[in-house]
Scaffold this motif. Structure first.
Motif, PDB file in Angstrom:
ATOM      1  N   GLN A   5       0.898  -0.861  -0.441  1.00  0.00           N
ATOM      2  CA  GLN A   5      -0.361   0.123   0.384  1.00  0.00           C
ATOM      3  C   GLN A   5       0.394   1.262   0.117  1.00  0.00           C
ATOM      4  N   LEU A   6       2.214   1.116   0.792  1.00  0.00           N
ATOM      5  CA  LEU A   6       2.655   2.720   1.006  1.00  0.00           C
ATOM      6  C   LEU A   6       3.747   2.180  -0.517  1.00  0.00           C
ATOM      7  N   LEU A   7       3.297   1.595  -1.280  1.00  0.00           N
ATOM      8  CA  LEU A   7       4.340   1.551  -2.777  1.00  0.00           C
ATOM      9  C   LEU A   7       2.786   2.221  -4.050  1.00  0.00           C
ATOM     10  N   ASP A   8       2.156   1.714  -3.628  1.00  0.00           N
ATOM     11  CA  ASP A   8       0.830   1.996  -4.141  1.00  0.00           C
ATOM     12  C   ASP A   8       0.414   3.784  -4.174  1.00  0.00           C
ATOM     13  N   LEU A   9       0.794   4.531  -2.854  1.00  0.00           N
ATOM     14  CA  LEU A   9       1.075   5.985  -2.520  1.00  0.00           C
ATOM     15  C   LEU A   9       1.545   6.748  -3.052  1.00  0.00           C
ATOM     16  N   LEU A  10       3.177   6.212  -3.057  1.00  0.00           N
ATOM     17  CA  LEU A  10       4.385   6.679  -3.598  1.00  0.00           C
ATOM     18  C   LEU A  10       4.255   6.568  -5.256  1.00  0.00           C
ATOM     19  N   LYS A  11       3.573   6.015  -5.618  1.00  0.00           N
ATOM     20  CA  LYS A  11       3.201   5.823  -7.610  1.00  0.00           C
ATOM     21  C   LYS A  11       1.818   7.103  -7.510  1.00  0.00           C
ATOM     22  N   GLY A  15       3.762   9.669  -9.359  1.00  0.00           N
ATOM     23  CA  GLY A  15       3.481  10.433 -11.071  1.00  0.00           C
ATOM     24  C   GLY A  15       4.082   8.827 -11.284  1.00  0.00           C
ATOM     25  N   LEU A  16       4.564   8.391 -11.127  1.00  0.00           N
ATOM     26  CA  LEU A  16       5.510   7.250 -11.244  1.00  0.00           C
ATOM     27  C   LEU A  16       4.349   6.029 -11.706  1.00  0.00           C
ATOM     28  N   THR A  17       4.495   5.159 -12.218  1.00  0.00           N
ATOM     29  CA  THR A  17       3.905   3.610 -12.666  1.00  0.00           C
ATOM     30  C   THR A  17       3.556   2.256 -12.552  1.00  0.00           C
ATOM     31  N   THR A  18       5.631   2.318 -12.354  1.00  0.00           N
ATOM     32  CA  THR A  18       6.292   0.571 -11.989  1.00  0.00           C
ATOM     33  C   THR A  18       6.518   0.501 -11.014  1.00  0.00           C
ATOM     34  N   ASP A  19       7.032  -0.348  -9.541  1.00  0.00           N
ATOM     35  CA  ASP A  19       7.877  -0.666  -9.163  1.00  0.00           C
ATOM     36  C   ASP A  19       9.322   0.187  -9.441  1.00  0.00           C
ATOM     37  N   TYR A  20       9.270  -0.577 -11.056  1.00  0.00           N
ATOM     38  CA  TYR A  20      10.807  -0.498 -10.808  1.00  0.00           C
ATOM     39  C   TYR A  20      10.812   0.788 -11.708  1.00  0.00           C
ATOM     40  N   GLN A  21      10.024   2.200 -12.239  1.00  0.00           N
ATOM     41  CA  GLN A  21      10.311   3.215 -11.689  1.00  0.00           C
ATOM     42  C   GLN A  21      10.540   3.987 -10.548  1.00  0.00           C
ATOM     43  N   ILE A  22       9.758   3.217  -9.387  1.00  0.00           N
ATOM     44  CA  ILE A  22      10.610   3.323  -8.549  1.00  0.00           C
ATOM     45  C   ILE A  22      11.660   3.622  -7.519  1.00  0.00           C
ATOM     46  N   HIS A  23      11.954   1.998  -7.812  1.00  0.00           N
ATOM     47  CA  HIS A  23      13.318   1.569  -8.063  1.00  0.00           C
ATOM     48  C   HIS A  23      14.404   2.574  -8.767  1.00  0.00           C
ATOM     49  N   LYS A  50      12.436   9.509   4.184  1.00  0.00           N
ATOM     50  CA  LYS A  50      12.071   9.107   2.997  1.00  0.00           C
ATOM     51  C   LYS A  50      10.692   9.006   1.684  1.00  0.00           C
ATOM     52  N   PHE A  51       9.866   8.436   2.363  1.00  0.00           N
ATOM     53  CA  PHE A  51       8.607   8.027   1.769  1.00  0.00           C
ATOM     54  C   PHE A  51       7.751   9.161   2.155  1.00  0.00           C
ATOM     55  N   ALA A  52       7.584   9.621   4.065  1.00  0.00           N
ATOM     56  CA  ALA A  52       7.709  10.188   4.886  1.00  0.00           C
ATOM     57  C   ALA A  52       7.688  11.316   3.561  1.00  0.00           C
ATOM     58  N   GLU A  53       8.263  12.271   3.543  1.00  0.00           N
ATOM     59  CA  GLU A  53       9.075  13.452   3.407  1.00  0.00           C
ATOM     60  C   GLU A  53       8.222  13.319   1.683  1.00  0.00           C
ATOM     61  N   ILE A  54       8.393  12.786   0.596  1.00  0.00           N
ATOM     62  CA  ILE A  54       7.424  12.104  -0.613  1.00  0.00           C
ATOM     63  C   ILE A  54       6.047  12.834  -0.487  1.00  0.00           C
ATOM     64  N   LEU A  55       5.495  11.763   0.525  1.00  0.00           N
ATOM     65  CA  LEU A  55       4.195  12.159   0.916  1.00  0.00           C
ATOM     66  C   LEU A  55       3.364  12.991   1.588  1.00  0.00           C
ATOM     67  N   ASP A  56       5.002  13.488   2.028  1.00  0.00           N
ATOM     68  CA  ASP A  56       4.144  15.243   2.791  1.00  0.00           C
ATOM     69  C   ASP A  56       3.612  14.601   3.886  1.00  0.00           C
ATOM     70  N   MET A  57       3.835  13.275   4.946  1.00  0.00           N
ATOM     71  CA  MET A  57       3.260  12.711   6.661  1.00  0.00           C
ATOM     72  C   MET A  57       4.839  13.251   7.364  1.00  0.00           C
ATOM     73  N   ASN A  58       3.810  12.456   8.277  1.00  0.00           N
ATOM     74  CA  ASN A  58       4.833  12.104   9.653  1.00  0.00           C
ATOM     75  C   ASN A  58       5.333  10.493   9.166  1.00  0.00           C
ATOM     76  N   ALA A  59       6.900  10.811   9.344  1.00  0.00           N
ATOM     77  CA  ALA A  59       7.511   9.290   9.582  1.00  0.00           C
ATOM     78  C   ALA A  59       7.208   8.650  10.151  1.00  0.00           C
ATOM     79  N   GLY A  60       6.582   9.558  11.567  1.00  0.00           N
ATOM     80  CA  GLY A  60       6.595   8.814  13.040  1.00  0.00           C
ATOM     81  C   GLY A  60       5.056   7.551  13.026  1.00  0.00           C
ATOM     82  N   VAL A  61       4.312   8.288  12.287  1.00  0.00           N
ATOM     83  CA  VAL A  61       3.083   7.289  11.503  1.00  0.00           C
ATOM     84  C   VAL A  61       3.841   5.829  11.031  1.00  0.00           C
TER      85      VAL A  61
END
Length: 128
Positions: A5-11, A15-23, A50-61
């Motif tokens: 689910q985190l990967l889907d949120l990152l996508k 605006g990335l469409t594949t896991d390979y692009q995330i990598h 890093k995920f939290a920074e990209i998603l603009d959310m609290n890393a603690g959560v």
């Protein structure tokens, strides 16, 4: 929240469409991304930051989700999940401000408002 689910949120956020692009674009290992997609492992805290920074959310959560997922003790896991549910359903308004802070805020609002009455010639008696 599962790692997939985190990967889907990152996508969605990037605006990335594949896991390979995330990598490739975000610099995560292909093995790590693959393990997250299949929910075999949860990202480490430095990655969650890093995920939290990209998603603009609290890393603690995100770290709490990680902790809850890794927890072996069922009672502890249940308590962590209750906390996560409370966070997810929280109203973020002034209801979490301490009473003293609310009073100070109200006094500030009153003192900055235009005065209706002049207190220059009046004495106030206060009972303590």
């Amino acid at each position: 929240m599962n790692p997939s689910q985190l990967l889907d949120l990152l996508k969605a956020a990037t605006g990335l469409t594949t896991d390979y692009q995330i990598h490739k674009k975000l610099g995560f290992s292909q093995t790590g991304v693959s393990n997250w997609r299949t929910d075999r492992s949860y990202p480490k805290n430095d990655v969650l930051i890093k995920f939290a920074e990209i998603l603009d959310m609290n890393a603690g959560v995100l770290m709490l989700y990680s902790l809850a997922r890794r927890e072996k003790n069922e009672k502890a896991k249940a308590e962590l999940n209750l906390l996560l549910d409370a966070i997810a359903n929280a109203k973020f308004d002034d209801s979490f401000i301490a009473k003293d802070e609310k009073e100070a805020f109200e006094l500030e609002k009153i003192s900055s408002a235009p005065a209706k009455y002049s207190l220059e010639n009046h004495t106030l008696n206060m009972m303590w």
